[in-house]
Scaffold this active site. Sequence first.
Site, mmCIF file in Angstrom:
data_model
loop_
_atom_site.group_PDB
_atom_site.id
_atom_site.type_symbol
_atom_site.label_atom_id
_atom_site.label_comp_id
_atom_site.label_asym_id
_atom_site.label_seq_id
_atom_site.Cartn_x
_atom_site.Cartn_y
_atom_site.Cartn_z
ATOM 1 N N GLN A 1 -7.886 -5.050 9.288
ATOM 2 C CA GLN A 1 -6.785 -4.506 10.358
ATOM 3 C C GLN A 1 -7.347 -3.614 11.242
ATOM 4 O O GLN A 1 -6.582 -2.681 11.514
ATOM 5 C CB GLN A 1 -5.462 -4.279 9.692
ATOM 6 N N ARG B 1 1.853 -10.798 10.406
ATOM 7 C CA ARG B 1 3.229 -10.395 10.722
ATOM 8 C C ARG B 1 4.362 -11.412 10.145
ATOM 9 O O ARG B 1 5.396 -10.825 10.017
ATOM 10 C CB ARG B 1 3.487 -9.989 12.268
ATOM 11 N N ASP C 1 -3.919 7.449 4.448
ATOM 12 C CA ASP C 1 -3.372 5.986 4.756
ATOM 13 C C ASP C 1 -4.063 5.701 5.781
ATOM 14 O O ASP C 1 -4.625 6.454 6.864
ATOM 15 C CB ASP C 1 -1.759 6.277 4.767
ATOM 16 N N GLU C 2 -4.066 4.188 5.863
ATOM 17 C CA GLU C 2 -4.744 3.519 7.121
ATOM 18 C C GLU C 2 -6.200 4.134 7.471
ATOM 19 O O GLU C 2 -6.534 4.480 8.424
ATOM 20 C CB GLU C 2 -4.022 3.948 8.449
ATOM 21 N N LYS D 1 0.767 -1.316 0.168
ATOM 22 C CA LYS D 1 0.053 0.208 -0.164
ATOM 23 C C LYS D 1 0.752 1.243 -0.026
ATOM 24 O O LYS D 1 0.389 2.383 -0.373
ATOM 25 C CB LYS D 1 -0.931 -0.179 1.137
ATOM 26 N N THR D 2 1.846 1.076 0.772
ATOM 27 C CA THR D 2 2.939 2.334 0.795
ATOM 28 C C THR D 2 3.454 2.649 -0.550
ATOM 29 O O THR D 2 3.468 3.920 -1.277
ATOM 30 C CB THR D 2 4.138 2.151 1.797
#
Length: 826
Positions: A304, A671, A226-227, A40-41
């Site tokens: 998330q 993770r 973002d997020e 995503k970044t």
Amino acid sequence: MTSVDAYAAELLEGLNDPQRRAVEHPGGPLLVIAGAGSGKTRVLTHRVAYLVRTGQAGLGEILAVTFTNKAAAELRHRVGDLLGRSTKGLWVATFHSACARILRVEAEKLGYTRQFTIYDSDDSKRLVKRVLEADGADTKRFTPNGVRNQISDHKNRLRSVEQAQQLAAGQYDRTVADAYAGYQKQLVANNAMDFDDLMGRTVDLFERYPDVRARYRNAFKHVLVDEYQDTNPAQYRFLQLLCMDDPMHQAGPSGGGGRDATGGAVDAVSGEGRLPLGQDALTAPLAGEEPGHRNLMVVGDDAQSIYGFRSADIRNILDFEDDFPDAEVIKLEQNYRSTQHILDAANGLIANNTNQRPKHLFTDLGTGDEVRVRALPDDHAEARWVVGEVERLAGEGVPLSQMAVLYRTNALSRGIETALTQAELEYQVVGGVRFFDRAEVKDALSYLQWLHNPANTVAFARVVNRPRRGIGDTTVGRILSHAAATGTTPLDVIKDPAAAGLKTAACKAVSTFAEQVAELHETLAGGHPEGAAADGGDLRVADLVEDVLRVTGYRAELEASTDPQDEGRLENLDQLHAFADEFDEEAPAEGDAQHVLDRFLQGAALLSDADRKADNPDGQVTLMTLHNAKGLEYDAVFLVGCEDGVFPHSRAIDSGELEEERRLAYVGITRARRHLSLTWARRRALYGPPQSQVPSRFLRELPLDALDETSPDALSGQPGGGMPTRGRRDFSSIGRVGRGPGGGAGGSGGGAANLAALGLKRGSALAGGDDDAPPAVNWRPGQRVRHVKFDAGEVVRMDGDVVVVRFDGHGEKRLIAGFARLEPIT
């Protein structure tokens, strides 16, 4: 091909098809559902660079919003690398820093000067404390931190003081609302804002001054977030005002796109509430106001969304098309982090959530190792197994820095820390404090140190006013000075406080403390009326720890608090009690009480001292809670404490918040890059002596195809790979921990519930034997019972194998009847 086309084509190289579509999006609202590890970044940074290189926007016409300064710095740096030049002029900021920048220019319109102060969390808590004291509130019951958190929630939901007062349903809520009113007035009087005000005041500014709103809307041709799954109502409203055509029309009568109770900011001058959004004429757009550009790109993953306790609203991402019917939705499902077995486990788990945007993560990295689920006889065996696997992986070349142990609550770190220390493996605790360095643990140990050595002035100074009992620094200084001048100890001085020249009020407080200390010395001497000392005068340190917490009022103060952090502190004290209980069970009972206490304190001190020796961050195992793990990744991940009531947490089970807990498990699983293990203990010391546990319901939601062949047996209660039972530990020195060959799992220790009690279905990961099923238990409604943690209560009803009990001091709880360890009160 023009140079612009060449630059654009260069930016698109290496992107997969969904990533490319997101970067090339022609404009208008765009929702990018970015699964874990899906880049995503990369999409965000390439989108910003693409807008600039294709001439769609200048750097100063783009606002990119993140949640942390670290993420903002990384985004800016990567955009600079892509453009090959300075990013000066680009607004890359957190929500709060962007709003602070706007308010520095516009604050005077809201009754502030441009030099307003921004209060950090400590400043805010101190001000709340002063307001509570001025209102005559009991700050032990209404803790400043807990009240501050509630005020923060009101502000994040854009609730005014008036609305908070209207919504108050009980004494606690009314106290919070009254404190909110006084706190807000004090902030305004001090020309100050807290962090939450930075968002709320900017929303207020945009609503009240459409010309200001239009100026910033026109300044930012593109807004990227973002997020997005972590946004709260205030942040949602900020974006709405900045990008939508008609804020008044879109907001509806309750604000926030029709969401409940998100309307109404606080008037800066009066501190009083005003009408909710959509009911205030000042929200009407100016005549001739330019329509919103609607160029809003949001990136996030509903799977998330784990910050509901911080007022994050998952509906912002789930209902995006309701707010923007013409929005394009792009899913990023290719994962670049984990192997397929790990992703299969994550996919299978999260599929059980009802409120979600379905997605299926896949990877080109291969199937990789199967996920391992292990059942261990108890929490000590669990810790030893994890440490054994850490050593095995290290021997295979996996750096310690690429291994992480994750848990639901900080209290679970204690056993892992002890095992790592005894194995001489370095570790770091991220986002938290090492167990023996936690304030409440140090407080309890300081009481024991002072009981053992009355001349220990450091321990005395730490505990004399913990919990708060009205003994201030001046009084403590006089006690210590008098002890030094007379050659006595602080214990001698508090027995006759008037001799130290203390005033009447101070004498009274000190005398009360002296009575508590005298009672504790009776316990230490074996003369406690409740039998804290064992038969024959042998001291049980666990009972002494519990007496310290009870007699001093330390536990009562934490139990009376509504601050969620105090619940964690209680869990840490329960773990200290368990640590002492282990010492009592395993250490030889030699010598008098003082000698026993000395050996216990020596063992704790050695463990604590060993904690501080780790000085090589690159060679440390990482320990952290699942919340702190978000955004990180490791080659090997161990998710421990997977038992119902532990994870999912009992609080989430009681309140029906299982979907967020499941998302938290999803975060933990994703993770891991190469190796993933999930463990549970058949017996765990949580609230006193070890209790039987049942495996987490999340474990039985894992698809069998993702697990190794040992996992189903380990979960079913059948004997596994020969994990040895817990052996004696020497608390007087630090040594290495023994473990079974190959770090084997299993053991036949009891505790697994039968299939019916757990609701298992044939073919699930937990389907198997039921030799250790709980006994059938039937409690009668109205029957009085006692629980090891919650004390006395009354049975409300039986729901199958679950008993619902309304405890006198803890409210209603749902417990698995066969493992609840309830006792009838006759």
